[in-house]
Design a protein around this motif. Structure first.
Motif, PDB file in Angstrom:
ATOM      1  N   UNK A   1      -5.941   1.384 -10.302  1.00 40.57           N
ATOM      2  CA  UNK A   1      -6.663   2.278 -11.208  1.00 40.57           C
ATOM      3  C   UNK A   1      -6.028   3.669 -11.251  1.00 40.57           C
ATOM      4  N   UNK A   2      -5.533   4.144 -10.126  1.00 37.53           N
ATOM      5  CA  UNK A   2      -4.913   5.481 -10.135  1.00 37.53           C
ATOM      6  C   UNK A   2      -3.581   5.468 -10.876  1.00 37.53           C
TER       7      UNK A   2
ATOM      8  N   UNK B   1       0.820  -1.222   0.000  1.00 41.21           N
ATOM      9  CA  UNK B   1       0.000   0.000   0.000  1.00 41.21           C
ATOM     10  C   UNK B   1       0.852   1.270   0.000  1.00 41.21           C
ATOM     11  N   UNK B   2       0.415   2.222  -0.769  1.00 41.14           N
ATOM     12  CA  UNK B   2       0.968   3.588  -0.815  1.00 41.14           C
ATOM     13  C   UNK B   2       2.363   3.674  -1.437  1.00 41.14           C
TER      14      UNK B   2
ATOM     15  N   UNK C   1     -12.765   6.611  -9.166  1.00 36.02           N
ATOM     16  CA  UNK C   1     -11.802   6.778  -8.072  1.00 36.02           C
ATOM     17  C   UNK C   1     -11.959   5.588  -7.122  1.00 36.02           C
ATOM     18  N   UNK C   2     -10.950   5.304  -6.331  1.00 39.61           N
ATOM     19  CA  UNK C   2     -11.102   4.205  -5.374  1.00 39.61           C
ATOM     20  C   UNK C   2     -12.333   4.356  -4.479  1.00 39.61           C
ATOM     21  N   UNK C   3     -12.719   5.591  -4.188  1.00 35.95           N
ATOM     22  CA  UNK C   3     -13.890   5.819  -3.330  1.00 35.95           C
ATOM     23  C   UNK C   3     -15.190   5.389  -4.011  1.00 35.95           C
ATOM     24  N   UNK C   4     -15.155   5.264  -5.344  1.00 40.16           N
ATOM     25  CA  UNK C   4     -16.343   4.833  -6.092  1.00 40.16           C
ATOM     26  C   UNK C   4     -16.501   3.313  -6.075  1.00 40.16           C
ATOM     27  N   UNK C   5     -15.499   2.614  -5.587  1.00 43.75           N
ATOM     28  CA  UNK C   5     -15.427   1.164  -5.786  1.00 43.75           C
ATOM     29  C   UNK C   5     -15.449   0.408  -4.460  1.00 43.75           C
ATOM     30  N   UNK C   6     -15.869  -0.844  -4.544  1.00 42.46           N
ATOM     31  CA  UNK C   6     -15.816  -1.720  -3.371  1.00 42.46           C
ATOM     32  C   UNK C   6     -15.402  -3.125  -3.818  1.00 42.46           C
ATOM     33  N   UNK C   7     -15.054  -3.930  -2.865  1.00 41.24           N
ATOM     34  CA  UNK C   7     -14.567  -5.279  -3.163  1.00 41.24           C
ATOM     35  C   UNK C   7     -15.570  -6.306  -2.647  1.00 41.24           C
TER      36      UNK C   7
ATOM     37  N   UNK D   1      -5.257   0.809   0.436  1.00 39.18           N
ATOM     38  CA  UNK D   1      -4.862   1.407  -0.843  1.00 39.18           C
ATOM     39  C   UNK D   1      -5.278   0.426  -1.944  1.00 39.18           C
ATOM     40  N   UNK D   2      -6.379   0.732  -2.608  1.00 40.51           N
ATOM     41  CA  UNK D   2      -6.933  -0.193  -3.611  1.00 40.51           C
ATOM     42  C   UNK D   2      -5.926  -0.507  -4.709  1.00 40.51           C
TER      43      UNK D   2
END
Lengths: 72, 146
Positions: B89-90, A24-25, B63-69, B82-83
């Protein structure tokens, strides 16, 4: 398993499940993995070739440092 | 052909498909088994005994905030922080903005990797997904397991 499936080109990354683009990050590592994979599309010489990439321990250490900096 | 310790074998080798144009002019798509999907879309059936043979479209502009798993078969601790660690995607959006790649397909694609009937997978999900990727006129595809 990758050797059995024989994808045309594959990049082997030494990360645990759920973390195939590193840690992550760690933006640089995530970018590098993608960049190496895309470059391998051009440089692979034969079907079924697997590119070995990166050391998990190194990236894990760097990722921990990044998260520590984010919190400080 | 058989192999000790694995149910998955393939005797044929698919020839390398050469790049049709430079990377900077190529449209990239992303296909993932991570079970990532836009919030509000039908969740994958993660408890079905033989799996879920459908896929979801994920807008490449999301954006990652638009998505879920929706996936139970891999550890998601990193992805929930951190997706990009499983569905970058970012990073792919950055590569398009920087013209490293010519562009992204309108949608990326996601399904779950827990599918216990490989024949059914090949006849349904694989065919449907290949058709969808072709319809997006992708020049190359980055495939990632979860």
């Amino acid at each position: 398993m990758t050797e059995h499936i024989k994808p045309l080109r594959a990049v082997f990354v030494p990360f645990r499940m759920g973390h195939h683009f590193g840690v992550p990050f760690h933006v640089n590592a995530q970018r590098r993995i993608i960049a190496e994979a895309l470059d391998f599309v051009r440089t692979a010489t034969h079907s079924g070739q697997i590119l070995d990439l990166l050391r998990w321990a190194d990236l894990r250490r760097e990722g921990a440092q990044i998260e520590k900096q984010q919190k400080s | 052909m058989s192999a000790i310790g694995s149910m998955i074998t393939k005797s044929d080798v698919v020839p390398l498909a050469p790049m049709r144009r430079p990377l900077a002019d190529s449209r990239l798509t992303f296909v993932s088994t991570a079970g990532v999907q836009p919030i509000g879309t039908l969740p994958f059936d993660v408890v079905h005994p033989v799996g879920d043979y459908t896929f979801r479209r994920v807008p490449s502009s999301a954006t990652p905030a638009d998505l879920e798993i929706h996936q139970l078969k891999y550890p998601t601790d990193g992805a929930h922080r951190d997706l990009n660690v499983i569905f970058p995607i970012e990073r792919l959006q950055e590569l398009a903005r920087e013209n490293v790649v010519g562009g992204l397909t309108q949608d990326f694609f996601s399904f779950i990797g827990y599918n216990m009937d490989p024949d059914l997978l090949e006849r349904t999900l694989a065919e449907d997904l290949a058709r969808a990727v072709a319809d997006e006129q992708a020049d190359l595809a980055l495939l990632a397991p979860a």
